[in-house]
Design a protein around this motif. Structure first.
Motif, PDB file in Angstrom:
ATOM      1  N   GLU A  51      71.870  69.275 -20.495  1.00  0.00           N
ATOM      2  CA  GLU A  51      71.903  68.536 -19.234  1.00  0.00           C
ATOM      3  C   GLU A  51      72.275  67.071 -19.466  1.00  0.00           C
ATOM      4  N   ILE A  52      71.709  66.500 -20.513  1.00  0.00           N
ATOM      5  CA  ILE A  52      72.021  65.107 -20.851  1.00  0.00           C
ATOM      6  C   ILE A  52      73.497  64.984 -21.216  1.00  0.00           C
ATOM      7  N   ALA A  53      74.004  65.939 -21.988  1.00  0.00           N
ATOM      8  CA  ALA A  53      75.418  65.916 -22.368  1.00  0.00           C
ATOM      9  C   ALA A  53      76.316  66.079 -21.144  1.00  0.00           C
ATOM     10  N   THR A  54      75.883  66.896 -20.195  1.00  0.00           N
ATOM     11  CA  THR A  54      76.660  67.074 -18.971  1.00  0.00           C
ATOM     12  C   THR A  54      76.721  65.767 -18.189  1.00  0.00           C
ATOM     13  N   LEU A  55      75.598  65.078 -18.089  1.00  0.00           N
ATOM     14  CA  LEU A  55      75.599  63.764 -17.425  1.00  0.00           C
ATOM     15  C   LEU A  55      76.542  62.802 -18.138  1.00  0.00           C
ATOM     16  N   ARG A  56      76.482  62.808 -19.467  1.00  0.00           N
ATOM     17  CA  ARG A  56      77.371  61.927 -20.232  1.00  0.00           C
ATOM     18  C   ARG A  56      78.830  62.306 -20.020  1.00  0.00           C
ATOM     19  N   ALA A  57      79.136  63.607 -19.950  1.00  0.00           N
ATOM     20  CA  ALA A  57      80.514  64.062 -19.737  1.00  0.00           C
ATOM     21  C   ALA A  57      81.003  63.704 -18.331  1.00  0.00           C
ATOM     22  N   LEU A  58      80.076  63.626 -17.374  1.00  0.00           N
ATOM     23  CA  LEU A  58      80.440  63.257 -16.009  1.00  0.00           C
ATOM     24  C   LEU A  58      80.670  61.753 -15.846  1.00  0.00           C
TER      25      LEU A  58
END
Length: 147
Positions: A51-58
């Motif tokens: 989830e944290i990586a998804t936020l960073r990717a966004l």
């Protein structure tokens, strides 16, 4: 020195000794809470790495991610402090007890609850800072591959 003066001095000495013991135990408990916060927040960061990586990717940067981890730690710590303060107030406020020949009335004041909240925030900040840095610095590609 009269008997009354001697009793007052003895009571003041006992109060100072008791206060020293209470603050010493409080510091030890705060250290234990700090390690508990480390453990909880490292586990939360590890469990939510995708989830944290998804936020960073966004497009979210490392700083907002780190702040979110610290705010989560603060929210959990304040909830625990609130539950502890409610328990202490319901169980001990106004209780009259004695120890060592001295009788005292226990009070849970708003100032004590405020101090507990400040300690909780301090422990949350110290316990959440390292996990938040780890969450902010972890490469997005590594975090997205993690299962």
């Amino acid at each position: 020195m009269t008997l009354h003066d001697w009793n007052v001095k003895r009571s003041a000495d006992f109060t100072q000794f008791f206060r020293t013991i209470v603050y010493g135990v409080g510091v030890l408990l705060a250290i234990g809470a700090l390690f508990g916060c480390f453990n909880t927040m490292y586990s939360a960061v590890a469990a939510r790495s995708r989830e944290i990586a998804t936020l960073r990717a966004l497009g979210y940067g490392g700083f907002p991610v780190a702040v979110s981890v610290i705010l989560e730690a603060a929210a959990l710590s304040l909830a625990g402090a609130g539950l502890g303060a409610a328990f202490a107030w319901s169980r001990y406020d106004g209780v009259i007890d004695g120890f060592g020949g001295d009788v005292f009335r226990m009070m849970v004041s708003p100032a004590m609850i405020g101090m507990a909240a400040l300690w909780a925030i301090a422990v949350a900040f110290l316990g959440g800072i390292l996990p938040s840095i780890q969450a902010a610095r972890r490469p997005v590609s590594d975090a997205l591959r993690a299962t």
